[in-house]
Design a protein around this motif. Structure first.
Motif, short mmCIF file in Angstrom:
data_model
loop_
_atom_site.label_atom_id
_atom_site.label_comp_id
_atom_site.label_asym_id
_atom_site.label_seq_id
_atom_site.Cartn_x
_atom_site.Cartn_y
_atom_site.Cartn_z
N PHE A 62 -7.44 -33.43 48.48
CA PHE A 62 -6.78 -34.87 49.07
C PHE A 62 -5.56 -34.29 49.96
CE2 PHE A 62 -9.19 -37.01 45.82
CZ PHE A 62 -9.57 -38.00 46.74
N GLU A 63 -5.09 -34.74 50.98
CA GLU A 63 -4.34 -34.52 51.97
C GLU A 63 -3.04 -35.25 51.22
OE1 GLU A 63 -4.10 -32.40 54.43
OE2 GLU A 63 -6.01 -32.00 54.19
N VAL A 64 -1.67 -35.12 51.69
CA VAL A 64 -0.57 -35.60 51.01
C VAL A 64 -0.55 -37.03 51.24
CG1 VAL A 64 1.87 -35.61 51.40
CG2 VAL A 64 0.89 -33.38 51.07
N GLU A 65 -0.65 -37.54 52.28
CA GLU A 65 -0.78 -39.08 52.68
C GLU A 65 -1.86 -39.61 51.82
OE1 GLU A 65 1.61 -40.92 54.06
OE2 GLU A 65 2.60 -38.71 54.41
N ALA A 66 -2.96 -39.13 51.64
CA ALA A 66 -3.92 -39.78 50.59
C ALA A 66 -3.28 -39.73 49.14
CB ALA A 66 -5.30 -39.12 50.67
N ILE A 67 -2.65 -38.94 48.86
CA ILE A 67 -2.00 -38.86 47.51
C ILE A 67 -1.00 -39.78 47.49
CG2 ILE A 67 -0.75 -37.28 45.75
CD1 ILE A 67 -2.51 -34.88 47.01
N ARG A 68 -0.16 -40.01 48.59
CA ARG A 68 0.75 -40.86 48.24
C ARG A 68 0.46 -41.92 48.22
NH1 ARG A 68 5.52 -39.71 50.22
NH2 ARG A 68 4.79 -38.24 51.86
N THR A 69 -0.94 -42.52 48.83
CA THR A 69 -1.35 -43.90 48.71
C THR A 69 -2.08 -44.06 47.49
OG1 THR A 69 -2.20 -43.83 51.15
CG2 THR A 69 -3.37 -45.37 49.64
N LEU A 70 -2.71 -43.06 46.82
CA LEU A 70 -3.32 -43.11 45.33
C LEU A 70 -2.00 -43.26 44.39
CD1 LEU A 70 -5.84 -40.20 45.65
CD2 LEU A 70 -6.29 -42.56 45.48
N LEU A 71 -1.00 -42.65 44.72
CA LEU A 71 0.45 -42.77 43.62
C LEU A 71 0.82 -44.20 43.82
CD1 LEU A 71 2.00 -39.49 44.14
CD2 LEU A 71 0.95 -40.30 42.09
N ALA A 72 0.77 -44.66 45.10
CA ALA A 72 1.24 -46.22 45.08
C ALA A 72 0.21 -47.05 44.40
CB ALA A 72 1.15 -46.54 46.54
N GLY A 82 -10.59 -51.62 44.55
CA GLY A 82 -11.58 -51.27 45.54
C GLY A 82 -10.92 -50.38 47.00
N GLN A 83 -9.77 -50.57 47.09
CA GLN A 83 -9.02 -49.70 48.28
C GLN A 83 -9.22 -48.31 47.63
OE1 GLN A 83 -5.55 -52.10 48.58
NE2 GLN A 83 -6.13 -52.05 50.71
N ILE A 84 -8.85 -47.86 46.44
CA ILE A 84 -8.80 -46.62 45.99
C ILE A 84 -10.62 -46.00 46.08
CG2 ILE A 84 -8.84 -45.23 43.81
CD1 ILE A 84 -6.61 -46.99 42.91
N ASP A 85 -11.34 -47.03 45.83
CA ASP A 85 -12.83 -46.21 46.00
C ASP A 85 -13.30 -46.24 47.44
OD1 ASP A 85 -13.16 -46.95 43.51
OD2 ASP A 85 -14.21 -48.72 43.44
N ALA A 86 -12.60 -46.92 48.26
CA ALA A 86 -12.86 -46.68 49.95
C ALA A 86 -12.20 -45.33 50.20
CB ALA A 86 -12.16 -47.84 50.57
#
Length: 159
Positions: A62-72, A82-86
């Protein structure tokens, strides 16, 4: 310091290097940390868990921005996943695409190597195949490379 850890201990527990932890702090993947009276950062078990999460997500590609999203999302456990699954589905599709390109690359290199009969560089089928990029139906036409140093290092590397 109580249950607070110095950065070296956090690095050891999380399996990361100190500069990597500082980088994650700098780009905001770790929340601002409290400071000790000596102005040292105070890390806690939750910070170690977050760093382990980040490290594992990076290992999964995962790229940094995706990790930021996952952490959020992780910080809002009551929300739907659902958004995590997407997000993970998109990442999986990108990984599958990369694998397909690598398999095609492997086939092409195997084909090039199978055409080589050994001998002298002047008759080398590998060099001929690489030089003749228009022969492949998926080839992208690009200007020929004239960097002799790169060609010599390629030849010396034995590839």
């Amino acid at each position: 310091m109580g249950d607070a850890f110095p950065i070296g201990e956090v690095a050891r527990r999380a399996g990361l290097k100190v500069p990597t932890i500082r980088y994650y702090e700098q780009i905001g993947l770790l929340p601002p940390l409290p400071r000790s009276e000596g102005n040292r950062r105070c890390y806690h078990d939750s910070d170690v868990r977050r760093l382990l999460f980040i490290r594992h997500a990076r290992e999964l590609g995962f790229e940094v921005e995706a990790i930021r999203t996952l952490l959020a999302f992780q910080d809002q456990p009551e929300n739907s996943c659902g958004q995590i699954d997407a997000l993970v589905g998109e990442h999986l599709a990108a990984v599958d695409s990369r694998i397909q390109r690598l398999v095609a690359l492997r086939r092409e290199l195997q084909h090039i190597l199978a055409c080589c009969r050994g001998g002298r560089v002047a008759e080398c089928r590998v060099i001929e195949s690489i030089s003749n990029c228009e022969a492949h139906p998926n080839a992208r036409v690009s200007p020929p490379r004239t960097d002799a140093v790169k060609h010599r290092s390629f030849l010396r590397s034995g590839r």
